[in-house]
Structures are given as C-alpha cells and as structure tokens.
Design an enzyme around this catalytic site. Structure first.
Site, PDB file in Angstrom:
ATOM      1  N   ASN A 151       6.344  -4.367  -5.498  1.00  0.00           N
ATOM      2  CA  ASN A 151       6.429  -4.398  -4.050  1.00  0.00           C
ATOM      3  C   ASN A 151       5.316  -5.329  -3.608  1.00  0.00           C
ATOM      4  O   ASN A 151       4.145  -5.008  -3.754  1.00  0.00           O
ATOM      5  CB  ASN A 151       6.233  -2.990  -3.487  1.00  0.00           C
ATOM      6  N   CYS A 199       2.611  -3.302   0.952  1.00  0.00           N
ATOM      7  CA  CYS A 199       1.799  -3.294  -0.266  1.00  0.00           C
ATOM      8  C   CYS A 199       0.326  -3.228   0.139  1.00  0.00           C
ATOM      9  O   CYS A 199      -0.118  -3.956   1.018  1.00  0.00           O
ATOM     10  CB  CYS A 199       2.078  -4.544  -1.093  1.00  0.00           C
ATOM     11  N   SER A 200      -0.414  -2.339  -0.513  1.00  0.00           N
ATOM     12  CA  SER A 200      -1.773  -2.058  -0.059  1.00  0.00           C
ATOM     13  C   SER A 200      -2.825  -2.990  -0.654  1.00  0.00           C
ATOM     14  O   SER A 200      -3.962  -3.003  -0.207  1.00  0.00           O
ATOM     15  CB  SER A 200      -2.132  -0.611  -0.398  1.00  0.00           C
ATOM     16  N   HIS A 224      -3.927  -7.774  -5.122  1.00  0.00           N
ATOM     17  CA  HIS A 224      -4.062  -7.982  -6.563  1.00  0.00           C
ATOM     18  C   HIS A 224      -2.664  -7.889  -7.204  1.00  0.00           C
ATOM     19  O   HIS A 224      -1.954  -6.920  -6.964  1.00  0.00           O
ATOM     20  CB  HIS A 224      -5.001  -6.930  -7.173  1.00  0.00           C
ATOM     21  N   GLN A 272       4.689  -1.456 -10.435  1.00  0.00           N
ATOM     22  CA  GLN A 272       4.575  -0.026 -10.672  1.00  0.00           C
ATOM     23  C   GLN A 272       5.675   0.474 -11.584  1.00  0.00           C
ATOM     24  O   GLN A 272       6.731  -0.146 -11.720  1.00  0.00           O
ATOM     25  CB  GLN A 272       4.627   0.737  -9.347  1.00  0.00           C
ATOM     26  N   HIS A 299       0.317  -6.830  -8.960  1.00  0.00           N
ATOM     27  CA  HIS A 299       0.609  -5.615  -9.723  1.00  0.00           C
ATOM     28  C   HIS A 299       2.019  -5.115  -9.461  1.00  0.00           C
ATOM     29  O   HIS A 299       2.629  -5.428  -8.454  1.00  0.00           O
ATOM     30  CB  HIS A 299      -0.386  -4.497  -9.362  1.00  0.00           C
ATOM     31  N   HIS A 317      -7.506 -11.750  -9.241  1.00  0.00           N
ATOM     32  CA  HIS A 317      -7.156 -11.084  -7.983  1.00  0.00           C
ATOM     33  C   HIS A 317      -6.309 -11.983  -7.080  1.00  0.00           C
ATOM     34  O   HIS A 317      -5.516 -11.507  -6.269  1.00  0.00           O
ATOM     35  CB  HIS A 317      -8.458 -10.698  -7.268  1.00  0.00           C
ATOM     36  N   GLN A 325      24.069  -5.391   8.067  1.00  0.00           N
ATOM     37  CA  GLN A 325      24.630  -6.602   8.654  1.00  0.00           C
ATOM     38  C   GLN A 325      23.706  -7.748   8.284  1.00  0.00           C
ATOM     39  O   GLN A 325      22.490  -7.567   8.209  1.00  0.00           O
ATOM     40  CB  GLN A 325      24.708  -6.404  10.172  1.00  0.00           C
ATOM     41  N   CYS A 331      -9.204  -4.853  -9.875  1.00  0.00           N
ATOM     42  CA  CYS A 331      -9.883  -5.936 -10.599  1.00  0.00           C
ATOM     43  C   CYS A 331     -10.622  -5.409 -11.837  1.00  0.00           C
ATOM     44  O   CYS A 331     -11.084  -4.265 -11.852  1.00  0.00           O
ATOM     45  CB  CYS A 331     -10.871  -6.643  -9.678  1.00  0.00           C
ATOM     46  N   HIS A 355      20.223  -5.856 -14.864  1.00  0.00           N
ATOM     47  CA  HIS A 355      20.021  -6.850 -13.800  1.00  0.00           C
ATOM     48  C   HIS A 355      18.771  -6.513 -12.989  1.00  0.00           C
ATOM     49  O   HIS A 355      18.314  -5.378 -12.979  1.00  0.00           O
ATOM     50  CB  HIS A 355      21.235  -6.908 -12.867  1.00  0.00           C
ATOM     51  N   CYS A 397     -11.895  -4.496  -4.807  1.00  0.00           N
ATOM     52  CA  CYS A 397     -10.519  -4.213  -5.250  1.00  0.00           C
ATOM     53  C   CYS A 397     -10.526  -3.172  -6.368  1.00  0.00           C
ATOM     54  O   CYS A 397     -11.242  -3.317  -7.357  1.00  0.00           O
ATOM     55  CB  CYS A 397      -9.874  -5.509  -5.740  1.00  0.00           C
TER      56      CYS A 397
HETATM   57  P1  H2U Z   1       0.876  -0.415  -3.667  1.00  0.00           P
HETATM   58  O1  H2U Z   1       1.530   0.904  -3.390  1.00  0.00           O
HETATM   59  O2  H2U Z   1       0.486  -1.096  -2.430  1.00  0.00           O
HETATM   60  O3  H2U Z   1       1.639  -1.266  -4.621  1.00  0.00           O
HETATM   61  O4  H2U Z   1      -0.537  -0.046  -4.300  1.00  0.00           O
HETATM   62  C1  H2U Z   1      -0.967   0.129  -5.537  1.00  0.00           C
HETATM   63  C2  H2U Z   1      -0.836   1.463  -6.195  1.00  0.00           C
HETATM   64  O5  H2U Z   1      -2.057   1.685  -6.873  1.00  0.00           O
HETATM   65  C3  H2U Z   1      -0.618   2.650  -5.263  1.00  0.00           C
HETATM   66  O6  H2U Z   1       0.512   3.357  -5.714  1.00  0.00           O
HETATM   67  C4  H2U Z   1      -2.451   2.996  -6.751  1.00  0.00           C
HETATM   68  C5  H2U Z   1      -1.884   3.487  -5.445  1.00  0.00           C
HETATM   69  O7  H2U Z   1      -1.611   4.862  -5.512  1.00  0.00           O
HETATM   70  N1  H2U Z   1      -3.895   3.037  -6.825  1.00  0.00           N
HETATM   71  C6  H2U Z   1      -4.507   3.836  -7.775  1.00  0.00           C
HETATM   72  O8  H2U Z   1      -3.832   4.509  -8.531  1.00  0.00           O
HETATM   73  N2  H2U Z   1      -5.863   3.841  -7.848  1.00  0.00           N
HETATM   74  C7  H2U Z   1      -6.685   3.133  -7.032  1.00  0.00           C
HETATM   75  O9  H2U Z   1      -7.873   3.184  -7.171  1.00  0.00           O
HETATM   76  C8  H2U Z   1      -6.106   2.284  -5.976  1.00  0.00           C
HETATM   77  C9  H2U Z   1      -4.635   2.234  -5.883  1.00  0.00           C
HETATM   78 ZN    ZN Z   2      -8.316  -7.370  -7.633  1.00  0.00          ZN
END
Ligand code: H2U
Ligand code: ZN
Length: 340
Positions: free
Chosen positions: A154, A161-162, A165, A169, A167, A116, A324, A52, A297, A49
């Site tokens: 997200n 979401c990628s 962990h 933004q 997080h 994580h 809808q 992490c 809000h 990850c």
């Molecule tokens: P999500 O878009 O899935 O929330 O992912 C995490 C964000 O973390 C994503 O915007 C950033 C990605 O660009 N990221 C880094 O900046 N460095 C990394 O090593 C992995 C992910």
């Molecule tokens: Zn992690």
C-alpha cells in the site's frame, strides 16, 4: 467501436459483477478536492523512521543493519496467533443475523530496501527480485499454518500509507478473505464449464486483441483489464499456467522483476509523481487441492484519475449502486503504453 464513445457496462467475470463505463467524463470541470502531490525528497536514512536500519521500532526492538530486504512481525497486528487469545468467541451458527467467529493469523512487514528514499520504481530488477523472493519466502513459511497469505504493498500518503520507507505487508489468516473467495468461486465455475482456466483464456484473447496490453515479455504481460474499475488499474499475468506463486522459478521471478520495473516507471511518468497504489498477489489458497482453475495474478489499483492531485473517488453511486469509471480501459492502456 460503439463501446468506446457511449456509456455502457462491462462484466467482471472474476468478481461476477458489472462496472459502469462513462467515456469522456474526465472532461467535466473539477472544483473538488485537490490532494497534495508528494514532492519532498526523502533522506536516504531517516532517524525518525521505524523501518530504517539500526532504528528502534514502536515495540522497542531495534532493527538490524540490514542491507537488502528485512522482515519483522507487525507490532500492531490485525490478527494474532492462537496463543494470545484469552477469550474465545463462540460461533453463532444458529443465528445467521448475528454471525461472528474467531480468527487467527500473522501479520508481518517487509522492508524492500535499507534506503528510506527509494521506491520500487527506482530499484534495479535485481533488487525487485529480492522483494518478490521475500514475499514468496513468507508464503512458504506461513502456508503450513494458514489458509491464505495475502502479500501487498500500500504505497503513498494518498492511500493512507503511514511511512514512505519502501515496504509491503504480509497478512496470513486461517480463513480465505472475501476477494479471494469470490475469485476462487468464479474461476471454479468457469473451469467446470470450459475445462480451461478463466485467466489463461482471458490473457490469450487479450494478447490477440492487443487493445489493452500495456507491456509484455516472454513470460509476463501487463494489461488494463476489460472490466477495470480504477482509472489506471492493471493486472500482471503470467503467460504460462501456474496456480500458486510459490511455484515460480528463479527465471520467472527475474523476468517478473524486469516487467514490474517497467510498469512502475510508466506509472510514475503518467502524472509525473511517485504513483500511489495498492497492489497485491492472488493465487490459489493453501487448501491441499489441485486448484487447476486458479491462475496467479497481481492487481495494481492506483487511485489517481486526472493528475498527481486529483484522485478518483469511489463514493455516491459507486457505494450505493455499482462501480463506475470515467475513461475507457482502452484509453488508459494507450496512455500507459506510451510511457513504457
Ligand atoms: P502502513 O500500514 O502505512 O503500510 O505502515 C506500516 C506498517 O508497519 C503498519 O502496519 C507497522 C504498522 O503497524 N509498524 C510496526 O509494526 N512497527 C513500527 O514501529 C512502525 C510501523
Ligand atoms: Zn526509513
């Protein structure tokens, strides 16, 4: 009440748009797409990850052994500051049909915990307090250079979401994005007419009616808006008037953290799954004006409709005509409220 059983449309005064409500439509048979519920248990630390503690990110930078929250510059930012620009885009005001302009901004990632495997729903109110504070610190840092600082989470693979962990933004920009601009304008129009903020009046009515209140404490309330679009969409609103998030006191953040934990636990219980969602905070843009029409809000937009594996698709009529929904906001409230 007629509204509850028969198709009708409701008006969203924040967005100045209508939403079609079709009660009972969740009863229709479903042979469509089933998502895979996220059931696999994550390790407390994942060596692969990027978020992490102690691991290396895509940029080659190494994360510190952080113990609470951790903020870093997004290695793949959607906007950059001015220094990185080699070509400037001329604003083509002369031709309204081909209008483009250069943008500047900053994008950061806020890790909510070194763990994580945790989600906000599994964190203590103290830990949730830290995540809200981290967002507010970012606003304070970025507000001098930017007109708007969008903080959001997200969550879940279903939302694209990628990384599991925990997080959020931060995207700061030198422009006010569409959703904000719309809310700004509609709250302004309402304030000019009623001399009182739209969402302050709205919450007061909701607290009297009680039909759409999911949970509340002394400072905050969670409601399913009368005009909710997503099946289990909610809004978190303060019971006091505050136009900017950076003005929250520690006591108000403490009580917000408690409320957030309750809401997120209920969301997870609803379909017995870690609820995916997009959430974020809205408040007055950083424009050095009084912004009395604004009320702080948060919006929570979870996509699930029937179960952990059946989501609501905003396609077809929604894309081409208007949003809808298949169950009433009042039904959604009852279901969530029972899980608090
Ligand atoms: P999500 O878009 O899935 O929330 O992912 C995490 C964000 O973390 C994503 O915007 C950033 C990605 O660009 N990221 C880094 O900046 N460095 C990394 O090593 C992995 C992910
Ligand atoms: Zn992690």
């Amino acid at each position: 009440m007629l509204l509850l059983t028969q198709p009708h449309r409701r008006f969203n005064p924040l967005k100045n748009e209508w939403i079609l409500v079709s009660p009972g439509r969740t009863k229709r048979p479903w042979n469509g797409k089933q998502e895979t519920a996220q059931t696999e248990q994550q390790p407390t630390h994942d060596p692969n990850c990027n978020l992490c503690p102690g691991n290396t990110r895509a940029s080659g930078e190494k994360n510190p052994q952080y113990t609470s929250t951790f903020v870093f510059q997004n290695d793949y930012p959607a906007m950059r500051d001015e220094s990185g620009d080699s070509v400037s885009i001329e604003q083509s005001e002369s031709d309204a049909l081909f209008n483009a302009e250069a943008v500047h901004g900053a994008c950061k990632v806020v890790c909510f915990s070194p763990r994580h495997d945790l989600t906000l729903a599994q964190m203590t109110p103290e830990q949730i307090f830290q995540t809200i504070s981290a967002f507010i610190n970012q606003m304070n840092e970025l507000k001098t250079q930017h007109h708007w600082v969008q903080v959001f989470e997200n969550k879940g693979a279903l939302m694209g979401c990628s990384n599991p962990h925990p997080h959020g933004q931060v995207w700061a920009s030198n422009f006010v994005p569409n959703e904000l601009a719309r809310e700004d304008e509609n709250q302004k129009i309402y304030f000019e007419k009623h001399s009182s903020p739209l969402l302050v009046n709205y919450l007061e009515s909701e607290l009297n009616k009680k039909e759409r209140v999911v949970t509340e404490n002394n400072e905050w309330a969670v409601i399913v808006p009368f005009w909710a679009t997503w099946p289990f969409e909610t809004m978190v609103l303060p019971k006091f008037h505050i136009s900017n998030m950076t003005a929250l006191t520690n006591d108000q953040i403490t009580s917000l953290a408690e409320m957030t934990q309750k809401l997120l636990i209920a969301y997870d219980r609803l379909f017995e799954t870690s609820m995916p969602y997009s959430m974020g905070w809205h408040f007055a843009p950083f424009n050095n004006q009084e912004n009395a029409h604004w009320q702080l809000h948060a919006h929570y937009y979870p996509p699930l409709l029937r179960s952990a594996t059946v989501k609501k698709f905003m396609v077809g009529y929604e894309m081409l005509a208007q949003a809808q929904r298949d169950l009433t906001p009042e039904e959604a409230t009852q279901q969530l409220k029972a899980l608090i």
